[in-house]
Design an enzyme around this catalytic site. Structure first.
Site, PDB file in Angstrom:
ATOM      1  N   GLU A   7       1.272  -1.317  -0.366  1.00 38.91           N
ATOM      2  CA  GLU A   7      -0.469  -0.179   0.079  1.00 38.91           C
ATOM      3  C   GLU A   7       0.686   1.566  -0.030  1.00 38.91           C
ATOM      4  O   GLU A   7       2.370   1.396   0.588  1.00 38.91           O
ATOM      5  CB  GLU A   7      -0.786  -0.092   1.530  1.00 38.91           C
ATOM      6  CG  GLU A   7      -0.502   0.413   2.510  1.00 38.91           C
ATOM      7  CD  GLU A   7      -0.873  -0.616   3.449  1.00 38.91           C
ATOM      8  OE1 GLU A   7      -1.316  -1.466   3.504  1.00 38.91           O
ATOM      9  OE2 GLU A   7      -1.136   0.475   4.579  1.00 38.91           O
ATOM     10  N   LYS A  55       2.244   4.494   0.936  1.00 32.68           N
ATOM     11  CA  LYS A  55       3.237   5.969   2.571  1.00 32.68           C
ATOM     12  C   LYS A  55       2.954   6.581   2.315  1.00 32.68           C
ATOM     13  O   LYS A  55       3.642   7.223   1.333  1.00 32.68           O
ATOM     14  CB  LYS A  55       4.565   5.330   2.631  1.00 32.68           C
ATOM     15  CG  LYS A  55       5.285   6.075   3.781  1.00 32.68           C
ATOM     16  CD  LYS A  55       6.394   5.388   4.450  1.00 32.68           C
ATOM     17  CE  LYS A  55       6.901   5.851   5.717  1.00 32.68           C
ATOM     18  NZ  LYS A  55       7.109   6.331   5.847  1.00 32.68           N
ATOM     19  N   ASP A  68       2.608  10.754   2.715  1.00 33.26           N
ATOM     20  CA  ASP A  68       3.902  11.177   3.451  1.00 33.26           C
ATOM     21  C   ASP A  68       2.274  12.261   4.351  1.00 33.26           C
ATOM     22  O   ASP A  68       2.058  13.591   3.970  1.00 33.26           O
ATOM     23  CB  ASP A  68       4.289  12.032   2.691  1.00 33.26           C
ATOM     24  CG  ASP A  68       6.106  12.350   3.448  1.00 33.26           C
ATOM     25  OD1 ASP A  68       6.214  12.321   4.338  1.00 33.26           O
ATOM     26  OD2 ASP A  68       6.645  13.474   2.607  1.00 33.26           O
ATOM     27  N   TYR A  88      -5.390   3.010   8.451  1.00 33.41           N
ATOM     28  CA  TYR A  88      -4.667   1.565   8.153  1.00 33.41           C
ATOM     29  C   TYR A  88      -4.275   0.625   8.463  1.00 33.41           C
ATOM     30  O   TYR A  88      -3.179  -0.531   8.382  1.00 33.41           O
ATOM     31  CB  TYR A  88      -3.112   2.377   6.831  1.00 33.41           C
ATOM     32  CG  TYR A  88      -2.635   3.435   7.634  1.00 33.41           C
ATOM     33  CD1 TYR A  88      -1.934   2.703   8.693  1.00 33.41           C
ATOM     34  CD2 TYR A  88      -2.203   4.429   7.119  1.00 33.41           C
ATOM     35  CE1 TYR A  88      -0.990   3.836   9.935  1.00 33.41           C
ATOM     36  CE2 TYR A  88      -1.468   5.400   7.785  1.00 33.41           C
ATOM     37  CZ  TYR A  88      -1.010   4.996   8.872  1.00 33.41           C
ATOM     38  OH  TYR A  88       0.209   5.490  10.201  1.00 33.41           O
ATOM     39  N   LYS A 114      11.197   2.992   0.437  1.00 30.18           N
ATOM     40  CA  LYS A 114      10.941   4.205   0.213  1.00 30.18           C
ATOM     41  C   LYS A 114      11.760   4.053  -1.260  1.00 30.18           C
ATOM     42  O   LYS A 114      12.853   3.636  -1.967  1.00 30.18           O
ATOM     43  CB  LYS A 114      12.330   5.110   1.485  1.00 30.18           C
ATOM     44  CG  LYS A 114      12.088   5.149   2.219  1.00 30.18           C
ATOM     45  CD  LYS A 114      10.569   6.159   2.511  1.00 30.18           C
ATOM     46  CE  LYS A 114      11.017   6.280   4.619  1.00 30.18           C
ATOM     47  NZ  LYS A 114      10.984   7.778   4.108  1.00 30.18           N
ATOM     48  N   CYS A 144      33.336  26.442 -31.497  1.00 31.57           N
ATOM     49  CA  CYS A 144      32.965  24.986 -30.693  1.00 31.57           C
ATOM     50  C   CYS A 144      33.536  23.941 -29.786  1.00 31.57           C
ATOM     51  O   CYS A 144      34.868  24.537 -30.113  1.00 31.57           O
ATOM     52  CB  CYS A 144      32.937  24.365 -32.332  1.00 31.57           C
ATOM     53  SG  CYS A 144      32.859  22.685 -32.010  1.00 31.57           S
ATOM     54  N   CYS A 204      35.680  21.685 -32.173  1.00 29.96           N
ATOM     55  CA  CYS A 204      36.978  21.507 -33.772  1.00 29.96           C
ATOM     56  C   CYS A 204      37.506  23.444 -33.489  1.00 29.96           C
ATOM     57  O   CYS A 204      38.244  23.885 -34.323  1.00 29.96           O
ATOM     58  CB  CYS A 204      36.543  21.291 -34.542  1.00 29.96           C
ATOM     59  SG  CYS A 204      34.969  22.503 -34.932  1.00 29.96           S
ATOM     60  N   CYS A 250      27.616  24.811 -34.683  1.00 31.54           N
ATOM     61  CA  CYS A 250      28.545  24.074 -35.050  1.00 31.54           C
ATOM     62  C   CYS A 250      28.515  23.796 -36.840  1.00 31.54           C
ATOM     63  O   CYS A 250      28.005  22.616 -36.287  1.00 31.54           O
ATOM     64  CB  CYS A 250      29.959  23.603 -34.152  1.00 31.54           C
ATOM     65  SG  CYS A 250      31.022  23.042 -35.760  1.00 31.54           S
ATOM     66  N   CYS A 297      33.502  18.587 -37.959  1.00 27.93           N
ATOM     67  CA  CYS A 297      34.388  18.562 -36.912  1.00 27.93           C
ATOM     68  C   CYS A 297      34.086  17.093 -36.159  1.00 27.93           C
ATOM     69  O   CYS A 297      33.085  16.277 -36.451  1.00 27.93           O
ATOM     70  CB  CYS A 297      32.530  19.176 -36.315  1.00 27.93           C
ATOM     71  SG  CYS A 297      33.046  19.302 -33.851  1.00 27.93           S
TER      72      CYS A 297
END
Ligand code: IVH
Length: 662
Positions: free
Chosen positions: A113, A115, A117, A223, A311, A405, A408, A421, A426
């Site tokens: 199920e 968890k 928060d 729960y 977790k 570049c 190159c 470029c 290149c």
């Protein structure tokens, strides 16, 4: 016939409750606020006119009472425990093994199920009435927050069918939309913001004035059990069903499974599902289902031995930006890349993330040394999404785009938000082009991945793509860490690629805007590379799915002298330039007229599936709609799968797909 006040009252009660549930729990209101207010008003008026009718669980009673001086602390009848955490599937498997071992050969079944928060609370109902609500406190004693809990809209204050004494354990939370609205209004008033929904819920429960609490739509999910008399349930699953049957808020997502493999699968499934929940979750809770087995397993002083939390790695994390490097893509576009202090993100360690482009960097004001927030969504590569400005080191400077570049040193041109470029020689581009050409979805040359492509170019063995076909054992074994065996394997892979279908070669060329699917269309339509290369824009738009813009791109690509040299060289190398008979086969077949969408990770390249579907008469689209016939879903499928489920589109696994193919 006009209904009696009692009938109308009952009707209104159930209507308002239903809308409360839709609004507060599901975050999916069906009616406008004004329409809701009318119903609520009518309920109130009816209650004033007929005080005898008033139901003590009426939503109108959830308005809070007089403020308290302070909270009383009260001892829990039964200690409130916490959960141990696991952070990996291996640790979770260890827990499952431990359970089986401690049950001495008995088989266990499990419930998985969410968890949630939020904050753990204990609710005590005596003779069917809510008499007490406590925080967890130190587990032994908690604060009496009964008045605050009574404001929770969907929590009944009295239920006739309950056992004479029953304590529920559950989680109080603030639904995500309510959290966003709360922070928005705080911002307007200049009040400090809550960092997350959990803090907001905690801050709310601590308010001494329950009328203030009533203004914030807290929610709760039950729960577990504390002290109970007169209840004959024997499993967790039965409890969850009973909670809902009593009209109490419980889990509407849980899985009941038997084997370890099923536990892991459910945990993964929940990781996908939880993105759609209206509350924040940070993990899964795995519980042994049978109460008698829970008893055998017992507990340590902090946590039960029959339950554990798993977790999930956070989808977002904060980490330090160490430096920014610039990557050259196969079309010459320069992508700024964030080099990060390694951080755990969605289950893997991330040390690089894309910064997209220089406008993005400027817009987000990202600087080296910043604490940045990185995110990984689904299959997408990680990206830097924001900067934590409060942690910015002094004297930081904005990131400057490169002037040339980075590979190159050639000039860069600005194109929309990108820097590009444009130099044809290149080597940065060449490496990426080589990698793309050899990729599994294109020419499928085994052994020629990113590392090998880099090595071949750096060693000067490849200056043009076609030189792949001039590689020899001698040349290859001159490379570092390259033995005779791997050289022979690579050469065999290269050799096999000479006879690939035409569409793979078209795709491998890396024509802008031309993906695998379009490559197939082009191969079928033009039947040879020469004819495609000579086609005009008008001729190109005759092919399926080719619009004028794409046609222009294709024409421009083939007009380039470097492309023409490449094609001639590839032809000389003996590469197949003609469509193979199987590429041209008529598309009758089992999938005639069927629309597919592919999502998730499959056992082979996505292109292979696309090809197979098309060869059997089907088509493949990029997004799911009501017109989709099948969604082929692999591992870790995300939003497309969700969408298919909501639209009721048939979802098939790879196995089922194989069956259909026959
Ligand atoms: S069971 C003895 N189930 O997580 C069993 N706890 O980290 C104790 N939580 O203190 C709790 N969702 O506040 C359980 N489905 C869930 C939960 C849950 C959230 C919280 C709870 C607990 C904490 C432990």
């Amino acid at each position: 016939m006009k209904s009696t006040p009692a009938q109308r009252y009952a009707q209104l009660l159930s209507e308002v409750r239903r809308h409360d549930h839709l609004y507060y729990v599901q975050a999916q209101p069906e009616i406008s606020d004004a329409a809701y207010d009318r119903l609520y008003r009518e309920l109130l008026d009816l209650e004033t006119a007929h005080p005898k009718l008033v139901d003590e669980n009426s939503p109108t009673r959830k308005v809070g009472g007089a403020p308290l001086e302070s909270f009383r602390t009260v001892a829990h009848a039964i200690r409130m425990q916490s959960l141990n955490n696991t952070y990996s599937e291996a640790e979770l498997t260890e827990f499952l093994n431990r359970v089986e071992k401690n049950l001495h050969g008995q088989n266990a079944d499990y419930v998985i199920e969410p968890k949630i928060d939020g904050l753990a609370v204990s609710l005590r109902y005596e003779k069917g009435r809510l008499t007490q609500g406590l925080t967890r406190g130190d587990g032994e004693r908690g604060d009496d927050i009964t008045e605050n809990l009574k404001t929770i809209r969907h929590l009944p204050l009295a239920i006739a069918q309950l056992p004479s004494l029953i304590e529920f354990r559950g989680e109080v939370y603030l639904p995500e939309p309510a959290f966003a609205a709360l922070n928005q209004s705080r911002q307007k008033k200049g009040e400090p913001l809550f960092a997350n929904p959990r803090n907001a819920a905690a801050g709310t429960l601590k308010l001494l004035d329950s009328r203030e609490v009533a203004k914030r739509p807290l929610a709760i999910c039950l729960y577990g059990l504390g002290e109970v008399t007169g209840l004959t349930l024997t499993t967790q699953v039965a409890l969850y069903r009973q909670i809902l049957d009593w009209g109490l808020p419980g889990h509407d997502w849980f899985r009941h499974v038997r084997t370890s493999a099923e536990v892991l699968r459910a945990v993964r499934e929940l990781d996908q599902a939880r993105t759609k929940f209206p509350y924040a979750t940070d993990g899964a809770v795995i519980k042994v289902n049978r109460f008698d087995q829970q008893k055998i397993l017992g507990q340590t002083d902090k946590a039960p031995r029959w339950a554990i939390a798993y977790k999930y790695a956070p989808e977002q994390s904060e980490t330090r930006l160490i430096q920014v490097t610039f990557q050259v893509g196969r079309t010459g576009v320069i992508t700024p890349v964030a080099e990060l202090e390694p951080v755990l993100l969605s289950g893997s360690t991330v040390s690089r993330a894309t910064l997209h482009n220089f406008e993005e960097i400027a817009r987000k004001d990202i600087r080296v040394g910043d604490l940045v927030r990185v995110e990984k969504a689904g299959e997408v590569i990680p990206a830097v999404i924001s900067v934590n400005l409060s942690q910015r080191p002094a004297q930081s400077k904005p990131i400057r785009p490169p002037r040339a570049c980075p590979v190159c040193q050639g000039p860069l041109e600005k194109e929309d938000v990108f820097l590009r470029c444009n130099s044809r020689d290149c080597v940065g581009q060449l490496k990426r082009r080589l990698q793309h050409f050899a990729h599994r979805g294109a020419m499928d040359i085994e052994g020629l991945g990113e590392v090998m492509a880099t090595q071949l170019v750096d060693a000067g063995l490849i200056q043009h793509l076609d030189q792949i076909y001039e590689l020899t054992e001698e040349k290859l074994t001159s490379l570092e860490r390259m033995g005779e065996k791997s050289a022979a394997n690579l050469l065999a892979g290269i050799e096999a690629s000479r006879r690939r279908p035409l569409w793979r070669l078209i795709f491998g060329l890396g024509i802008p805007q031309v993906g695998a699917v379009l490559s197939e269309t082009l191969a079928r339509h033009f039947r040879s590379l020469d004819r495609l290369a000579q086609a005009s824009a008008a001729e190109l738009t005759q092919a399926n799915d080719v619009g004028p813009k794409v046609a222009e791109e294709i024409v421009a690509f083939f007009r380039e002298p470097s492309t023409q040299r490449l094609l001639a060289a590839l032809q000389k190398a003996g590469l197949n330039h003609q469509a193979l008979p199987e590429e041209l086969e008529e598309r009758g077949g089992v999938f005639a007229g069927k629309k597919f969408v592919i999502t998730g990770t499959l056992s082979a390249a996505r292109e292979d599936f696309i090809r197979q579907i098309q060869s059997l008469g089907g088509t493949v689209a990029g997004s799911v709609s009501a017109k989709t016939d099948f969604v082929l879903a692999g591992d870790d499928a995300g939003s497309k799968l969700e969408k298919a489920r909501t639209l009721g589109v048939r979802v098939i696994s790879e196995k089922e797909f194989e069956k259909l193919v026959g």
